[in-house]
Design a protein around this motif. Structure first.
Motif, PDB file in Angstrom:
ATOM      1  N   GLY B 230       0.788  -1.217   0.000  1.00  0.00           N
ATOM      2  CA  GLY B 230       0.000   0.000   0.000  1.00  0.00           C
ATOM      3  C   GLY B 230       0.822   1.270   0.000  1.00  0.00           C
ATOM      4  O   GLY B 230       0.290   2.374  -0.059  1.00  0.00           O
ATOM      5  N   GLN B 231       2.147   1.140   0.069  1.00  0.00           N
ATOM      6  CA  GLN B 231       2.958   2.351   0.019  1.00  0.00           C
ATOM      7  C   GLN B 231       2.892   2.959  -1.366  1.00  0.00           C
ATOM      8  O   GLN B 231       2.793   2.237  -2.351  1.00  0.00           O
ATOM      9  CB  GLN B 231       4.413   2.005   0.322  1.00  0.00           C
ATOM     10  CG  GLN B 231       4.684   1.914   1.797  1.00  0.00           C
ATOM     11  CD  GLN B 231       6.106   1.506   2.044  1.00  0.00           C
ATOM     12  OE1 GLN B 231       6.761   0.928   1.196  1.00  0.00           O
ATOM     13  NE2 GLN B 231       6.578   1.814   3.237  1.00  0.00           N
ATOM     14  N   VAL B 232       2.962   4.268  -1.403  1.00  0.00           N
ATOM     15  CA  VAL B 232       2.899   4.928  -2.700  1.00  0.00           C
ATOM     16  C   VAL B 232       4.298   4.953  -3.309  1.00  0.00           C
ATOM     17  O   VAL B 232       5.245   5.439  -2.698  1.00  0.00           O
ATOM     18  CB  VAL B 232       2.360   6.357  -2.538  1.00  0.00           C
ATOM     19  CG1 VAL B 232       2.321   7.049  -3.880  1.00  0.00           C
ATOM     20  CG2 VAL B 232       0.986   6.306  -1.917  1.00  0.00           C
ATOM     21  N   ILE B 233       4.409   4.339  -4.484  1.00  0.00           N
ATOM     22  CA  ILE B 233       5.714   4.404  -5.144  1.00  0.00           C
ATOM     23  C   ILE B 233       5.586   5.176  -6.438  1.00  0.00           C
ATOM     24  O   ILE B 233       4.589   5.079  -7.145  1.00  0.00           O
ATOM     25  CB  ILE B 233       6.284   3.002  -5.449  1.00  0.00           C
ATOM     26  CG1 ILE B 233       5.181   2.099  -6.000  1.00  0.00           C
ATOM     27  CG2 ILE B 233       6.949   2.412  -4.241  1.00  0.00           C
ATOM     28  CD1 ILE B 233       5.682   0.944  -6.786  1.00  0.00           C
ATOM     29  N   VAL B 234       6.573   5.952  -6.721  1.00  0.00           N
ATOM     30  CA  VAL B 234       6.604   6.679  -7.983  1.00  0.00           C
ATOM     31  C   VAL B 234       7.864   6.263  -8.721  1.00  0.00           C
ATOM     32  O   VAL B 234       8.953   6.249  -8.146  1.00  0.00           O
ATOM     33  CB  VAL B 234       6.603   8.203  -7.726  1.00  0.00           C
ATOM     34  CG1 VAL B 234       6.649   8.943  -9.049  1.00  0.00           C
ATOM     35  CG2 VAL B 234       5.373   8.596  -6.934  1.00  0.00           C
ATOM     36  N   HIS B 235       7.670   5.853  -9.972  1.00  0.00           N
ATOM     37  CA  HIS B 235       8.846   5.453 -10.747  1.00  0.00           C
ATOM     38  C   HIS B 235       9.574   6.679 -11.237  1.00  0.00           C
ATOM     39  O   HIS B 235       8.954   7.660 -11.636  1.00  0.00           O
ATOM     40  CB  HIS B 235       8.421   4.621 -11.958  1.00  0.00           C
ATOM     41  CG  HIS B 235       7.799   3.319 -11.569  1.00  0.00           C
ATOM     42  ND1 HIS B 235       8.518   2.319 -10.999  1.00  0.00           N
ATOM     43  CD2 HIS B 235       6.527   2.884 -11.646  1.00  0.00           C
ATOM     44  CE1 HIS B 235       7.711   1.304 -10.754  1.00  0.00           C
ATOM     45  NE2 HIS B 235       6.496   1.615 -11.131  1.00  0.00           N
ATOM     46  N   LYS B 236      10.873   6.579 -11.182  1.00  0.00           N
ATOM     47  CA  LYS B 236      11.684   7.650 -11.756  1.00  0.00           C
ATOM     48  C   LYS B 236      11.768   7.433 -13.262  1.00  0.00           C
ATOM     49  O   LYS B 236      11.971   6.317 -13.700  1.00  0.00           O
ATOM     50  CB  LYS B 236      13.109   7.566 -11.203  1.00  0.00           C
ATOM     51  CG  LYS B 236      13.322   8.338  -9.932  1.00  0.00           C
ATOM     52  CD  LYS B 236      14.794   8.646  -9.745  1.00  0.00           C
ATOM     53  CE  LYS B 236      15.688   7.534 -10.193  1.00  0.00           C
ATOM     54  NZ  LYS B 236      16.462   6.816  -9.290  1.00  0.00           N
ATOM     55  N   VAL B 237      11.578   8.472 -14.010  1.00  0.00           N
ATOM     56  CA  VAL B 237      11.863   8.328 -15.433  1.00  0.00           C
ATOM     57  C   VAL B 237      12.631   9.527 -15.901  1.00  0.00           C
ATOM     58  O   VAL B 237      12.352  10.658 -15.501  1.00  0.00           O
ATOM     59  CB  VAL B 237      10.580   8.207 -16.291  1.00  0.00           C
ATOM     60  CG1 VAL B 237      10.010   6.812 -16.224  1.00  0.00           C
ATOM     61  CG2 VAL B 237       9.568   9.237 -15.922  1.00  0.00           C
ATOM     62  N   GLN B 238      13.610   9.295 -16.702  1.00  0.00           N
ATOM     63  CA  GLN B 238      14.321  10.421 -17.285  1.00  0.00           C
ATOM     64  C   GLN B 238      14.217  10.267 -18.787  1.00  0.00           C
ATOM     65  O   GLN B 238      14.330   9.171 -19.315  1.00  0.00           O
ATOM     66  CB  GLN B 238      15.776  10.510 -16.782  1.00  0.00           C
ATOM     67  CG  GLN B 238      16.806   9.658 -17.504  1.00  0.00           C
ATOM     68  CD  GLN B 238      16.751   8.190 -17.109  1.00  0.00           C
ATOM     69  OE1 GLN B 238      15.699   7.621 -16.899  1.00  0.00           O
ATOM     70  NE2 GLN B 238      17.914   7.571 -17.037  1.00  0.00           N
ATOM     71  N   THR B 239      13.876  11.362 -19.436  1.00  0.00           N
ATOM     72  CA  THR B 239      13.819  11.304 -20.893  1.00  0.00           C
ATOM     73  C   THR B 239      14.611  12.465 -21.443  1.00  0.00           C
ATOM     74  O   THR B 239      14.373  13.613 -21.081  1.00  0.00           O
ATOM     75  CB  THR B 239      12.378  11.415 -21.401  1.00  0.00           C
ATOM     76  OG1 THR B 239      11.734  12.433 -20.679  1.00  0.00           O
ATOM     77  CG2 THR B 239      11.635  10.109 -21.306  1.00  0.00           C
ATOM     78  N   SER B 240      15.542  12.156 -22.269  1.00  0.00           N
ATOM     79  CA  SER B 240      16.279  13.204 -22.963  1.00  0.00           C
ATOM     80  C   SER B 240      16.622  12.660 -24.324  1.00  0.00           C
ATOM     81  O   SER B 240      16.600  11.455 -24.531  1.00  0.00           O
ATOM     82  CB  SER B 240      17.560  13.559 -22.207  1.00  0.00           C
ATOM     83  OG  SER B 240      18.423  12.444 -22.231  1.00  0.00           O
ATOM     84  N   PHE B 241      16.924  13.573 -25.230  1.00  0.00           N
ATOM     85  CA  PHE B 241      17.248  13.121 -26.575  1.00  0.00           C
ATOM     86  C   PHE B 241      18.497  12.253 -26.565  1.00  0.00           C
ATOM     87  O   PHE B 241      18.599  11.281 -27.269  1.00  0.00           O
ATOM     88  CB  PHE B 241      17.424  14.310 -27.516  1.00  0.00           C
ATOM     89  CG  PHE B 241      16.122  14.774 -28.060  1.00  0.00           C
ATOM     90  CD1 PHE B 241      15.448  13.989 -28.989  1.00  0.00           C
ATOM     91  CD2 PHE B 241      15.555  15.967 -27.635  1.00  0.00           C
ATOM     92  CE1 PHE B 241      14.230  14.401 -29.488  1.00  0.00           C
ATOM     93  CE2 PHE B 241      14.337  16.375 -28.128  1.00  0.00           C
ATOM     94  CZ  PHE B 241      13.672  15.594 -29.043  1.00  0.00           C
ATOM     95  N   ARG B 242      19.421  12.635 -25.661  1.00  0.00           N
ATOM     96  CA  ARG B 242      20.664  11.894 -25.628  1.00  0.00           C
ATOM     97  C   ARG B 242      20.385  10.444 -25.193  1.00  0.00           C
ATOM     98  O   ARG B 242      20.881   9.499 -25.793  1.00  0.00           O
ATOM     99  CB  ARG B 242      21.655  12.559 -24.683  1.00  0.00           C
ATOM    100  CG  ARG B 242      23.059  11.991 -24.860  1.00  0.00           C
ATOM    101  CD  ARG B 242      24.036  12.647 -23.911  1.00  0.00           C
ATOM    102  NE  ARG B 242      24.214  14.067 -24.216  1.00  0.00           N
ATOM    103  CZ  ARG B 242      24.836  14.905 -23.383  1.00  0.00           C
ATOM    104  NH1 ARG B 242      25.284  14.473 -22.216  1.00  0.00           N
ATOM    105  NH2 ARG B 242      24.988  16.162 -23.717  1.00  0.00           N
ATOM    106  N   ALA B 243      19.523  10.307 -24.173  1.00  0.00           N
ATOM    107  CA  ALA B 243      19.193   8.965 -23.692  1.00  0.00           C
ATOM    108  C   ALA B 243      18.524   8.166 -24.802  1.00  0.00           C
ATOM    109  O   ALA B 243      18.787   6.983 -24.988  1.00  0.00           O
ATOM    110  CB  ALA B 243      18.267   9.063 -22.489  1.00  0.00           C
ATOM    111  N   MET B 244      17.670   8.855 -25.554  1.00  0.00           N
ATOM    112  CA  MET B 244      16.954   8.152 -26.611  1.00  0.00           C
ATOM    113  C   MET B 244      17.911   7.654 -27.687  1.00  0.00           C
ATOM    114  O   MET B 244      17.823   6.515 -28.126  1.00  0.00           O
ATOM    115  CB  MET B 244      15.905   9.073 -27.219  1.00  0.00           C
ATOM    116  CG  MET B 244      14.917   8.318 -28.083  1.00  0.00           C
ATOM    117  SD  MET B 244      13.695   9.407 -28.759  1.00  0.00           S
ATOM    118  CE  MET B 244      12.604   9.625 -27.384  1.00  0.00           C
TER     119      MET B 244
END
Lengths: 333, 505
Positions: B230-244
């Motif tokens: 029941g804990q609230v988890i938020v996924h980290k996401v990073q989006t950048s052109f370089r990563a893509m």
């Protein structure tokens, strides 16, 4: 006094006018589909029934005949048993119609525990009578007529493989009729849909089949399959050089109806709407052209109670046929 | 060869005409959305939009529909990865590794891999289509029931032979799937089988998407609820052109898998009986078997996303082959395309290529263009899709739950399937707790009916003689490959053990 009368007249006029408007509104608001209509096909994709359903669906859209789309859904299981049962379970639903084959008659006779009585269904209209021909692969050069076909089958016996669309479907009945007429026994192999049967004939996985013209036409035109005999009363316009079985002294004549039916207990208003819709389609130039090209007979529109009478007669005829050749000959048991 | 190039040039020129190009782009976007929506799928998308095509010439119409079909193949991966619900049956295998990747915060990686692999699969298959359509159509004809059955055995072998998993549990899972696959009306006699409590809903059989959505959507949600307590988890996401760009460059790490999946997908797609769903599952199985690191599959291996995605796109192109050359649709969606062609006055069959070359080559040309545009559109949208994962689970869970219900209801439109989906969800959760692999059950329910039908047809044809599978060259080859695949993991383990033993000595 005059003024008083006028005073009465105005509301009277208003009332009549509004009644008239209301009445015309209810007239034009006669039954209309409120959601997409399930267009059930009791056979697999690529077969004759499937092609017809998809053509009709397309024409409905093209001519904008329905405010909601028709969605074709194939339910080929158990020689149409799945489709019939589905329709029965949809009793009272105004948004589902079925395009039939003759298994509409035979499947309930053969599978008694299915619990389907087709006289309960709502008859809409008969679109066509489909025809049958006996086909072999063009590479079977020694088969040129019915006589040497029968001779070759007799020699092969059970090793002769006839493909069809399922036990109890019309091609299996026709195969059983041929077996009893010529006194041989073949192996009948069911496939999901006439298109697959045609493919297996061209790929030589089966030796012969009784397909509808629509299912073989393109392969015939490409010179990959050839018709040996037609099971009609008279030679069809599309196949002037192929003899009928009757001409050759064998009384095998068999047609298949392509009709549209609703589930049991469909409302009268909906039935009328569908009858009207399919009648328009039946009389359309596109449909009549398709009939000629595909060797379908489409000269008489039969709807509603007339169709119910036709179904009754056909069901009785199939019952007699099945009794004659034996249900075991059809189910292969 | 030269004539092919000339025809293709004509086809490409046709495809980039303003009207056709517009149709391609609109079609791709619609397809992407339709594919991403669980329960909607390309079949419904194409069926609903068929009428629009009467407003434009046939060439533009088929191009439009094909673009939707194409886009939907890409789109299916989006909900598989971000939400863990397969958007379409063809994207079920994408969930296996796509979902774990998303949970580890690598959704962008998985989505990029899916898009890139789809592009590669689509391109390889359309090139194969261009060069070898007529001989391949001829080859597809040689596939009769025995060959189809042998192919199914091969497909099962890719799953049984997986190293690392508990083999008895895998077999148990396959058997459960096979039993579920027999529910409904017997394929040959039409007699009802395993109709529990006489509920008529079972007569229609178990829809495989219902099983997949239940296990992966509902089951997964229950599992996450338990894990997070029941804990609230938020996924980290990073989006950048370089990563893509880095992600796109990563393709080289799984180039082999993708190519193999593409070729396999194309061939399986050309067989009228099979289609994209078995192709994607087989491709996943093969990728895992031949991976250097099979244990990492199912836990977030990018190759596990690339393999099925390459295969399902390749198969969607492949299934156009029997439609065009034989008039037999290779998938439900091509069945609707076929209907469209009949209405436009085009009769698919062996003569279509010679009688309507403009149409056929226009379609082939459009596949090249559609492929490129879908890739670009997809990549552009990835940052948007990844945002979904930044939502807290307390918000995401109800959305997933609703989408599962919609997805369970849509294919057959009966509540029966929705209840079934809940049952499967619960069962999937329990199986997962007990450490049973569920993917083999999913495979079995897809392939079971196909295998049963072809087995029984073959045995009818041979009068009950099982040698029919070994006497015919194509089926014998498939059976031999299947046996080799089943033995491969144990042989490899044996060799490794010997090597280790040699090293310690």
């Amino acid at each position: 006094m005059k003024a008083l009368r006028r005073l009465f007249l105005i509301p009277a006029l208003v009332i009549t006018a509004s009644v008239a408007v209301l009445m015309s509104a209810t007239a034009s608001a006669a039954w209309q589909p409120k959601k997409p209509i399930e267009f059930i096909i009791m056979a697999g994709t690529g077969g004759g029934a499937d092609q017809i359903a998809r053509l009709l669906q397309g024409l409905i859209e093209k001519k904008s005949l329905s405010p909601r789309p028709f969605i074709p859904i194939n339910k080929p299981g158990g020689s149409g048993a799945e489709a019939l049962r589905y329709l029965k379970d949809k009793a009272g639903d105004d948004h589902v119609v079925l395009v039939t084959l003759n298994s509409f008659y035979t499947t309930p006779i053969i599978q008694k525990n299915l619990g389907v009585d087709i006289s309960q269904f709502t008859p809409i209209g008969r679109m066509a009578l489909d025809t049958f021909l006996l086909w072999v692969n063009t590479d079977q050069k020694d088969i040129t007529n019915l006589d040497n076909y029968v001779m070759k089958v007799k020699k092969a016996g059970k090793n002769w493989k006839v493909g069809g669309t399922g036990t109890g479907q019309e091609d299996s009945i026709l195969t059983a009729m041929m077996e009893s007429e010529f006194g041989y026994k073949v192996t009948y192999i069911p496939f999901p849909g006439g298109g697959t049967v045609a493919k297996n004939l061209i790929g030589k996985h089966i030796d012969s089949t009784v397909n509808n013209p629509a299912e073989q036409n393109e392969f015939y035109r490409a010179g990959k399959s050839k018709p040996i005999v037609q099971f009609t009363e008279e030679r069809m316009q599309a196949f002037p050089d192929v003899p009928t079985a009757r001409e050759l002294g064998h009384d095998i004549v068999y047609y298949m109806q392509r009709s549209i039916n609703g589930p049991p207990g469909m409302s009268k208003e909906a039935q009328d709407w569908y009858i009207n819709l399919f009648k328009t389609l039946f009389n359309s130039e596109e449909w009549q052209k398709f009939c000629v090209e595909d060797g379908l007979t489409c000269d008489q529109w039969v709807a509603g109670n007339d169709l119910a009478a036709f179904h009754k007669e056909q069901a009785a005829r199939h019952k007699a046929l099945i009794e004659k050749v034996g249900a075991a000959a059809i189910t292969g048991q | 060869m030269e004539t092919i190039l000339v025809s293709l040039g004509g086809g490409l020129a046709e495809a980039v005409q303003p009207l056709n190009l517009t149709m391609i782009i609109i079609g791709c976007v619609i397809g992407l959305l339709v594919g991403a929506m669980p329960g909607l799928g390309s079949v419904n998308g194409v069926a609903i939009l068929l009428p629009i095509t009467f407003l434009v010439p046939p060439n533009a119409a088929i191009i439009f529909l094909a673009a939707i079909y194409y886009g939907a193949m890409y789109g299916g991966a989006i909900s598989s990865i971000t939400l863990g619900i397969p958007g379409a049956s063809t994207a079920v295998a994408t969930v296996f590794d796509g979902r774990p990747l998303a949970q580890q915060g690598h959704a962008d990686k998985a989505l990029t891999a899916a898009a890139t692999a789809s592009f590669i699969g689509g391109t390889i298959s359309v090139v194969l289509f261009t060069l070898f359509a007529p001989p391949l159509a001829e080859f597809a004809l040689r596939f009769g029931p025995p060959e189809e059955f042998a192919l199914m055995v091969l497909a099962f072998a890719t799953f049984i032979g997986l190293g690392g998993d508990d083999i008895p549990k895998t077999i148990f899972s396959i058997l459960i799937g096979l039993v579920l696959a027999t529910i409904g009306l017997d394929i040959i006699s039409g007699k009802p089988r395993l109709i529990f409590f006489d509920v008529s809903g079972f007569l229609h059989g178990i829809n495989f998407l219902v099983l997949a959505i239940g296990i992966y959507g509902i089951g997964e949600m229950l599992w996450t609820l338990e894990q997070t307590k029941g804990q609230v988890i938020v996924h980290k996401v990073q989006t950048s052109f370089r990563a893509m760009f880095r992600n796109i460059r990563d393709v080289k790490h799984y180039a082999g898998t993708t190519t193999l999946g593409s070729i396999l997908g194309y061939f399986v797609g050309t067989l009228p009986a099979a289609g994209a769903t078995p192709a994607s599952l087989m491709s996943y199985g093969l990728a895992k078997t031949f991976s250097k690191n099979p244990d990492s599959f199912g836990k977030g291996n990018v190759a596990g996303v690339a393999a099925p995605e390459a295969a399902n796109n390749a198969a969607s192109t492949g299934s156009m082959l029997p439609m065009i050359t034989l008039g037999i649709p290779g998938s439900p969606t091509t069945a609707i395309l076929l209907g469209g062609m009949i209405i436009w006055g085009l009769r698919p069959g062996p003569l279509l290529f010679s009688e309507h070359p403009d149409f056929v080559w226009g379609l082939i040309g459009s596949l090249y263009i559609a492929n490129l545009f879908t890739l670009l559109i997809n990549l552009a949208f990835i940052p948007v899709f990844v945002r979904v994962l930044t939502m807290p689970f307390t918000i995401l869970a109800p959305i997933i739950f609703t989408l599962c219900i919609v997805g369970g209801y849509a294919p057959t439109q009966t509540m029966h399937d929705v209840w079934l989906m809940f049952v499967f969800g619960l069962a999937g959760y329990l199986l997962r707790k007990l450490n049973y692999p569920v993917a083999p059950a999913v495979l079995a329910i897809v392939l079971g009916p196909l295998a049963e039908l072809s087995l029984r047809q073959s045995l009818l044809a041979s009068q009950g003689d099982a040698m029919i599978f070994l006497e015919r060259p194509i089926s014998a080859t498939c059976i031999a490959l299947a046996v080799a695949l089943m033995l491969y993991p144990s042989v490899r383990r044996l060799l490794e053990r010997r090597k280790r033993a040699a090293a310690t000595e």
